[in-house]
Write an enzyme that holds these catalytic residues in place. Structure first.
Site, mmCIF file in Angstrom:
data_model
loop_
_atom_site.group_PDB
_atom_site.id
_atom_site.type_symbol
_atom_site.label_atom_id
_atom_site.label_comp_id
_atom_site.label_asym_id
_atom_site.label_seq_id
_atom_site.Cartn_x
_atom_site.Cartn_y
_atom_site.Cartn_z
ATOM 1 C CG ASP A 50 -1.946 1.116 1.151
ATOM 2 O OD1 ASP A 50 -1.627 2.222 1.616
ATOM 3 O OD2 ASP A 50 -3.041 0.888 0.621
ATOM 4 N NE ARG A 51 -0.497 2.042 -4.150
ATOM 5 C CZ ARG A 51 -1.215 0.939 -4.068
ATOM 6 N NH1 ARG A 51 -0.629 -0.213 -3.788
ATOM 7 N NH2 ARG A 51 -2.520 0.943 -4.229
ATOM 8 C CB CYS A 86 -1.960 4.227 -8.197
ATOM 9 S SG CYS A 86 -1.797 4.629 -6.444
ATOM 10 C CG ASN A 87 -4.315 10.321 -8.612
ATOM 11 O OD1 ASN A 87 -4.107 11.364 -9.209
ATOM 12 N ND2 ASN A 87 -5.347 9.537 -8.897
ATOM 13 C CB THR A 88 -0.998 7.480 -3.508
ATOM 14 O OG1 THR A 88 -2.340 7.922 -3.276
ATOM 15 C CG2 THR A 88 -0.177 7.746 -2.264
ATOM 16 C CB ALA A 89 1.814 4.876 -7.466
ATOM 17 C CB THR A 128 -4.498 8.535 -0.357
ATOM 18 O OG1 THR A 128 -3.277 8.980 -0.978
ATOM 19 C CG2 THR A 128 -5.258 7.581 -1.264
ATOM 20 C CE LYS A 168 -7.023 1.774 -2.105
ATOM 21 N NZ LYS A 168 -6.392 1.185 -3.294
ATOM 22 C CB CYS A 197 -7.959 8.697 -4.724
ATOM 23 S SG CYS A 197 -7.838 6.952 -4.267
#
Length: 234
Positions: A50-51, A86-89, A128, A168, A197
């Site tokens: 998980d990022r 994935c934005n957070t990645a 996130t 999720k 997200c």
């Protein structure tokens, strides 16, 4: 002879968002036959750590090695460019882009550029906690000279619940929580909300939210992907 471009998709972050991205690409491509659609190779590495948990220090497991490994594999397959669903990645964007010799489209930059083109002046950032804490969207808004609003802890918790406990987990989003956040954005003069997200992109689709106020990062990425393959988006 015409050469078609192949896009490599670093996916599985979450799996449903990857499915939705693929579905969106197919639906938005202006194609009259199978052969007019886009060639894609997708990794659906659901086991990627998980990022957000790594970024905020909840987990020692960094996703970056897995992301780089998949990027390199996609390059070896002969893809012409990569996207990360994935934005957070994108906290690891520099490392991922630096590990391959093909372009990697940046969902954060494309989303903010799109908002700028649409004439938005102040954006509410819905993403996130990992994304917010690392200022991915805040920094990009500053780069493109757009004002923004970040949620307080209570409202940010609402968004995290919607992302993790609802979508999720395979449940419907709590729209009362979501709408209370949107009300707050509008009361603070936001003329748009970045759905930063990919799970929030699913929420937009499931609840048929409009395209004027909501800027869907995944749809922006899908349209950019289609255009980058030399195709037309509907």
């Amino acid at each position: 002879m015409e050469t078609n471009k192949t896009v490599g998709v670093i996916g599985g972050l979450g799996p449903m968002a990857t499915v939705y991205f693929y579905d969106m690409i197919v639906r938005l491509t202006d194609a009259k036959s199978d052969q007019e659609h886009i060639d894609m190779i997708i990794t659906n590495r659901a086991t990627t750590p998980d990022r957000t948990n790594y970024i905020i220090g909840k987990s020692p497991n960094s996703p970056v090695e897995v992301l780089i490994k998949d990027a390199k594999k996609l390059e070896q397959y002969g893809t012409d460019f990569l996207v990360i669903t994935c934005n957070t990645a994108h906290y690891f964007y520099g490392q991922i882009a630096g590990s391959v010799n093909i372009p990697v489209i940046n969902i954060i930059e494309e989303t903010v550029k799109y908002a700028k083109q649409k004439g938005h002046k102040k954006l509410g950032i819905l993403a996130t906690t990992g994304n917010i804490q690392t200022k991915l969207y805040q920094n990009m808004c500053e780069k493109y000279d757009i004002d923004y609003l970040v949620l307080d802890n209570e409202k940010q918790d609402h968004i995290m619940d919607i992302i993790y406990k609802d979508i999720k987990s395979g449940k419907s989003a709590d729209m009362d929580k979501f709408n209370s956040v949107i009300k707050h954005l509008k009361e603070n003069n936001c003329d748009g909300a970045i759905l930063g997200c990919t799970e929030l992109s699913i929420l937009k689709n499931d609840n048929d939210l409009d395209n004027e106020f909501y800027i869907d990062s995944l749809e922006v990425l899908a349209r950019k992907t289609i255009n980058s393959c030399g195709k037309t988006a509907k």
